[in-house]
Design a protein around this motif. Structure first.
Motif, PDB file in Angstrom:
ATOM      1  N   MET A 397       1.279  -7.463  65.002  1.00 58.78           N
ATOM      2  CA  MET A 397       0.792  -6.108  65.228  1.00 58.78           C
ATOM      3  C   MET A 397      -0.513  -5.856  64.498  1.00 58.78           C
ATOM      4  O   MET A 397      -0.770  -6.407  63.431  1.00 58.78           O
ATOM      5  CB  MET A 397       1.848  -5.088  64.805  1.00 58.78           C
ATOM      6  CG  MET A 397       3.092  -5.103  65.671  1.00 58.78           C
ATOM      7  SD  MET A 397       4.123  -3.645  65.445  1.00 58.78           S
ATOM      8  CE  MET A 397       4.571  -3.811  63.728  1.00 58.78           C
ATOM      9  N   SER A 514      -0.689   0.025  60.590  1.00 59.54           N
ATOM     10  CA  SER A 514       0.265  -0.913  61.182  1.00 59.54           C
ATOM     11  C   SER A 514       1.516  -1.041  60.318  1.00 59.54           C
ATOM     12  O   SER A 514       2.637  -1.071  60.834  1.00 59.54           O
ATOM     13  CB  SER A 514      -0.390  -2.287  61.360  1.00 59.54           C
ATOM     14  OG  SER A 514      -1.510  -2.205  62.216  1.00 59.54           O
ATOM     15  N   GLN A 515       1.319  -1.095  59.000  1.00 58.96           N
ATOM     16  CA  GLN A 515       2.465  -1.227  58.104  1.00 58.96           C
ATOM     17  C   GLN A 515       3.348   0.017  58.143  1.00 58.96           C
ATOM     18  O   GLN A 515       4.577  -0.077  58.131  1.00 58.96           O
ATOM     19  CB  GLN A 515       1.974  -1.477  56.675  1.00 58.96           C
ATOM     20  CG  GLN A 515       3.082  -1.758  55.675  1.00 58.96           C
ATOM     21  CD  GLN A 515       3.879  -2.994  56.023  1.00 58.96           C
ATOM     22  OE1 GLN A 515       3.298  -4.043  56.320  1.00 58.96           O
ATOM     23  NE2 GLN A 515       5.198  -2.897  56.025  1.00 58.96           N
ATOM     24  N   ASN A 518       5.344  -0.001  61.285  1.00 61.67           N
ATOM     25  CA  ASN A 518       6.405  -1.000  61.199  1.00 61.67           C
ATOM     26  C   ASN A 518       7.567  -0.501  60.337  1.00 61.67           C
ATOM     27  O   ASN A 518       8.738  -0.679  60.677  1.00 61.67           O
ATOM     28  CB  ASN A 518       5.842  -2.298  60.632  1.00 61.67           C
ATOM     29  CG  ASN A 518       6.835  -3.438  60.693  1.00 61.67           C
ATOM     30  OD1 ASN A 518       7.410  -3.718  61.734  1.00 61.67           O
ATOM     31  ND2 ASN A 518       7.050  -4.101  59.577  1.00 61.67           N
ATOM     32  N   SER A 587      -0.424  -1.659  66.988  1.00 55.95           N
ATOM     33  CA  SER A 587       0.659  -1.414  66.034  1.00 55.95           C
ATOM     34  C   SER A 587       1.568  -0.265  66.427  1.00 55.95           C
ATOM     35  O   SER A 587       2.746  -0.253  66.062  1.00 55.95           O
ATOM     36  CB  SER A 587       0.078  -1.161  64.641  1.00 55.95           C
ATOM     37  OG  SER A 587      -0.883  -0.130  64.686  1.00 55.95           O
TER      38      SER A 587
END
Length: 740
Positions: A397, A514-515, A518, A587
């Motif tokens: 991602m 993105s993190q 996630n 993402s």
């Protein structure tokens, strides 16, 4: 609820002029508000709680007026073969670009324009240079005059033989979807005509859906600046609103025609359609709303606002289906024919032969096939989707940068020129913010120089108070690479958690985004699926049916992610879908797909299985109830799924890879969920479970309120006899075949 909706639908049919007038007035009011409002901007973008956001906030405090989140542009100039950018023939052209930007249109929005000769922004071989432009506002807030001045800045140099390309987010604009929506509506019209065999009946869902979407989009446009919604919010609202608006109206019109076929008066048929199919529409709409509103758990304001705005459009679609559709049916009168009556379009208006045994339709034949081979069908569906889902295990991602743009765009060409002249990392420099004096800044520079993956480190730039500094770091690898992400983590780890060295910039912001997406995926999935599970338990009075619905959805969405990875990350069949550059999957794609597809998938679950539940409650055996559900609902569900796939597929032709990826992902997810899960796996599971499918513990049955989606209370209220309450006129031999 069914009784209330029955009265609402019949009342809307009888008072159709008043109802239509109200909706038209709302459309004009929303349109006037949209026309009067100023053009929407991109909306503020922030990611609360991330280090990149903390660094931006620190920059605002320590470097006032710096506009750290302002748009940037790089005008990349490449000299002709054999020449250099600092030659006497080329240098004046480059300096003219700088002076034209400083003194031209849009200069009020420009913070700084830096010459490549002052900033030493010339490649080692002297063939390439770039002009850095910094703006005071974000890319979407730039005026047309400012953006046009940037685009035209290198026109004269190009005419003299220089290769001039422009990159950066200053050229950011709302993605163009081309004729996607028009194509989707055209395909929807064809499907509706085939489904109903009548232009009038086919036109009703399109007309009402467009009215609902028009009100929703106009309202979003009118409130965009007040609520800081941003210009991209309407794209999601249009995509979802158009799809569900057509589907919900399709459900109501289909049930209305079925009621006419049983000999009901038209106002009575409209009321019963609203009381039965309308109940399914309400709960289907609620699942979509839950999924969209649930996006707020990610804690990204922009995403939350997009979810709420799209949810509002879905609510409008539900209200339109329950009120405006019956009203329009009243205006249509006898031009909307009962189900089974051949239309003038396909059958010259001939009525069905009296006394003839009803011919089993495709849905009935398909259901009987599955009931004869439930284990084989179940295994084939699960294994097939499982194989398609395998690529999802390799999901990477990230957020797309200019390297993901089509090769024909100036952004992509500027990206490639910078990579060739300065290295791939030059397209995504990191901004390291040091909260401390010069000694700490120098120490940080020395530490970063010793890290792997660093191409260059610029001298620190301090603020006026000398208590903060900014260090620009150029990675060796491209912005979206795993190596650049590792470098960001290494720089942050070196601060020892003190918070005095922060990494930000577009690349770091993308990594943090993105993190965060996630990390939020599992909580979001649990919230949405959990709430929808409870909602479906109310609808179906069952534990296993909602559980089966949730597990089937997970299977279809993972398979869809596998297809997205195969096409956009691995490049399989990429040319077929216009994928020019493979790379990480956006993402927000997984969580976005979970939210949107879950809500839409439950539409088919509710509409299809509600008809089965209705037949089962009215005395049919489990197997025959499955056949009855398919007999009356399969054609409509197939039509609804094809319409939704057509709407989403229209976005595959968009210019932006992000929109292209969303369109492809949603289209393939709806295909898997509607045709493989709902139309294949669901009846196979119900056939294997039998009576157990509708089991509910007695203590839970007493606790849960009875929402009566199958319309039992409505039938009692209307005095229907038990004989005609099952809604099925199938032959006894069909019952014996299925029950056997």
């Amino acid at each position: 609820m069914a009784t209330f909706l029955y009265r609402l639908g019949r009342g809307a049919f009888r008072r159709r002029r008043f109802v239509a007038l109200v909706w038209v007035a709302l459309l004009f009011a929303a349109g006037f508000g949209a026309a009067s409002a100023s053009a929407p901007t991109s909306g503020s973008f922030s990611i609360p709680g991330t280090e990149a956001q903390k660094a931006f906030d620190l920059l605002d405090k320590r470097f006032p007026g710096m506009a750290a989140d302002g748009a940037t542009a790089r005008i990349v100039i490449k000299a002709p073969a054999g020449e250099k950018v600092d030659s006497a023939a080329v240098k004046p052209q480059v300096e003219k670009i700088v002076s034209d930007l400083k003194d031209g249109p849009g200069k009020d929005q420009i913070s700084s324009v830096t010459s490549p000769y002052e900033a030493k922004a010339v490649s080692q071989d002297g063939s390439t240079a770039y002009v850095s432009v910094k703006y005071k506002v974000s890319g979407m807030e730039l005026t047309d005059a400012t953006r046009d001045a940037l685009k035209d800045s290198g026109a004269a140099a190009k005419a003299d033989g220089l290769n001039v390309q422009i990159g950066g987010d200053a050229l950011m604009a709302a993605p163009e979807t081309g004729s996607g929506e028009i194509i989707g509506i055209a395909i929807a019209a064809i499907v509706l005509v085939i489904t109903f065999g009548s232009l009038i009946a086919a036109g009703l869902p399109l007309l009402t859906a467009l009215i609902g979407v028009g009100i929703g989009i106009s309202t979003i446009t009118a409130l965009a600046n007040v609520l800081d919604l941003g210009s991209t919010t309407s794209t999601l609202a249009m995509m979802i609103g158009l799809a569900v608006g057509i589907d919900y109206a399709l459900f109501i019109v289909s049930r209305y025609r079925a009621e006419l076929a049983e000999g009901r008066e038209r106002d009575e048929a409209a009321g019963r359609a609203a009381g039965t199919a309308g109940s399914a529409v309400v709960f289907a709409g609620l699942t979509v709303v839950i999924a969209l509103v649930g996006l707020s758990v990610v804690n990204i304001p922009m995403l939350s606002k997009m979810g709420f705005a799209a949810a509002g459009t879905v609510v409008i679609a539900v209200l339109v289906a329950l009120t405006l559709v019956p009203a329009i049916l009243g205006f249509a009168g006898k031009k909307v024919l009962p189900a089974g009556t051949k239309s003038k379009l396909f059958g010259k208006g001939k009525p069905a032969a009296e006394g003839a045994e009803p011919k089993a339709n495709g849905g009935t034949r398909w259901a009987r096939f599955i009931l004869r081979r439930p284990v084989m069908v179940l295994l084939a569906g699960v294994i097939g989707l499982g194989i398609i889902a395998i690529p999802a295990s390799k999901l990477e991602m990230g957020l797309p940068d200019d390297g993901a743009q089509p090769v024909s765009t100036t952004q992509r060409q500027a990206y490639d020129l910078l990579s060739e002249g300065f290295g791939p990392g030059f397209n995504g420099p990191l901004m390291v913010v040091v909260d401390g004096d010069k000694a700490l800044a120098d120490k940080t520079v020395d530490r970063i120089k010793g890290l792997d993956g660093v191409a260059a480190v610029m001298p620190p730039v301090q603020n006026e108070a000398k208590d903060a500094a900014v260090i620009t770091v150029v990675p060796k690898d491209r912005p979206s690479s795993a190596e650049t992400e590792d470098l960001v983590h290494q720089i942050r780890a070196g601060s020892g958690g003190k918070g005095d060295v922060l990494v930000t910039g577009a690349t770091a912001m993308n990594i943090d985004f993105s993190q965060k997406m996630n990390d939020a995926l599992l909580p979001y999935l649990a919230l949405v699926v959990g709430l929808a599970f409870l909602l479906l338990m109310l609808v179906f009075r069952s534990v296993l049916v909602p559980l089966k619905a949730a597990l089937g959805f997970l299977l279809s969405v993972v398979a869809a992610l596998g297809a997205v990875v195969a096409v956009f990350q691995w490049g399989w069949l990429g040319s077929l879908f216009g994928v020019e550059q493979t790379g990480p999957i956006m993402s927000m794609m997984p969580i976005f797909m979970v939210g949107v597809v879950f809500g839409l998938a439950m539409d088919y679950e509710v509409f299809l299985v509600t008809r089965m539940r209705e037949a089962y409650v009215h005395g049919e055996r489990p197997g025959q109830a499955v056949v009855t559900g398919f007999q009356y609902s399969a054609r409509v569900v197939v039509a609804a799924a094809v319409i939704m796939i057509a709407v989403f597929s229209g976005f595959i032709g968009a210019s932006e890879q992000m929109v292209k990826m969303i369109g492809f992902g949603l289209a393939v997810a709806v295909f898997f969920d509607a045709f493989v899960v709902r139309m294949t796996i669901v009846p196979a599971v119900l056939a294997l479970l039998g009576h157990k499918a509708w089991w509910l513990p007695k203590w839970l049955d007493r606790i849960l309120p009875n929402v009566d989606v199958e319309g039992e209370s409505l039938r009692k209220h209307l005095g229907d006899s038990a004989d005609d309450s099952d809604g099925s006129d199938g032959p006894d031999k069909d019952r014996e075949l299925v029950n056997a």
